[in-house]
Design an enzyme around this catalytic site. Structure first.
Site, PDB file in Angstrom:
ATOM      1  N   ASP A 196       9.904  57.868  16.400  1.00  0.00           N
ATOM      2  CA  ASP A 196      10.515  58.942  15.615  1.00  0.00           C
ATOM      3  C   ASP A 196       9.939  58.968  14.215  1.00  0.00           C
ATOM      4  O   ASP A 196       9.745  57.913  13.600  1.00  0.00           O
ATOM      5  CB  ASP A 196      12.032  58.734  15.491  1.00  0.00           C
ATOM      6  N   ARG A 228       5.843  57.107  28.582  1.00  0.00           N
ATOM      7  CA  ARG A 228       7.170  57.669  28.305  1.00  0.00           C
ATOM      8  C   ARG A 228       7.398  58.899  29.167  1.00  0.00           C
ATOM      9  O   ARG A 228       6.577  59.811  29.206  1.00  0.00           O
ATOM     10  CB  ARG A 228       7.281  58.059  26.822  1.00  0.00           C
ATOM     11  N   ARG A 233      14.007  54.100  27.865  1.00  0.00           N
ATOM     12  CA  ARG A 233      12.624  54.514  27.653  1.00  0.00           C
ATOM     13  C   ARG A 233      11.730  53.328  27.341  1.00  0.00           C
ATOM     14  O   ARG A 233      12.173  52.351  26.742  1.00  0.00           O
ATOM     15  CB  ARG A 233      12.533  55.559  26.554  1.00  0.00           C
ATOM     16  N   ASP A 249       9.845  54.894  22.144  1.00  0.00           N
ATOM     17  CA  ASP A 249      10.326  56.063  21.410  1.00  0.00           C
ATOM     18  C   ASP A 249       9.773  55.917  20.003  1.00  0.00           C
ATOM     19  O   ASP A 249       9.905  54.843  19.399  1.00  0.00           O
ATOM     20  CB  ASP A 249      11.858  56.081  21.395  1.00  0.00           C
TER      21      ASP A 249
END
Length: 161
Positions: A96, A82, A91, A94
């Site tokens: 989160d 990344r 990307r 990711d």
């Protein structure tokens, strides 16, 4: 042990393989997965001139605190290639943290619950699949309620079970 809810996603390279790699690394470095949603495909949110994303919600059991978990996640993203050069840009991966127990964190590098989760259908749909009764610790609404009220109208298409 603590429970954390994550969203993984990406729109570059072999998207399915990247999700599997992220799951493996999260399981190894952050804690065992207890629930995994289907994989969903969604048009890019916010910056639309890019390939579609695959997303998946995860529930993990972790001995890490929220800050430690964030550091491990950033390390996994970096290990997977990344590169952060454009906000909301394309990307490889990711990851989160959406929720961590009922904790609330508002630091520069750590915001829990995720500040935009209630506005993003691509987050709420897979999260509701694994636990619609989860409650947002700030908004005091369940994930099912937030999904029902979500202003986002992007189609979130289930592609695997």
């Amino acid at each position: 042990m603590s429970t954390a809810h994550l969203l993984i996603g990406g729109n570059l390279g072999d998207r399915n393989k990247n999700l599997l790699t992220a799951i493996s690394l999260i399981n190894e470095h952050c804690g065992p997965l207890t629930k995994v949603s289907s994989i969903y495909e969604t048009e890019a949110w916010g910056k639309t001139d890019q390939p579609t994303f695959l997303n998946q919600a995860l529930e993990i059991s972790t001995s890490l605190n929220a800050r430690q978990l964030m550091r491990k996640i950033l390390k996994i993203e970096k290990e997977m290639g990344r590169i952060r050069k454009e906000k909301l840009g394309p990307r490889i991966i990711d990851i989160d943290i959406l929720l961590y127990e009922n904790e609330i964190h508002d630091l520069r590098f750590l915001k829990i619950p995720h500040p935009e989760m209630h506005n993003r259908r691509f987050v709420l749909v897979p999260l509701a699949e694994i636990d619609p009764t989860l409650q947002h610790p700030v908004l005091k609404r369940t994930i099912a309620e937030l999904l029902e009220e979500c202003p986002d109208n992007l189609e979130v298409k289930k592609i695997t079970d």
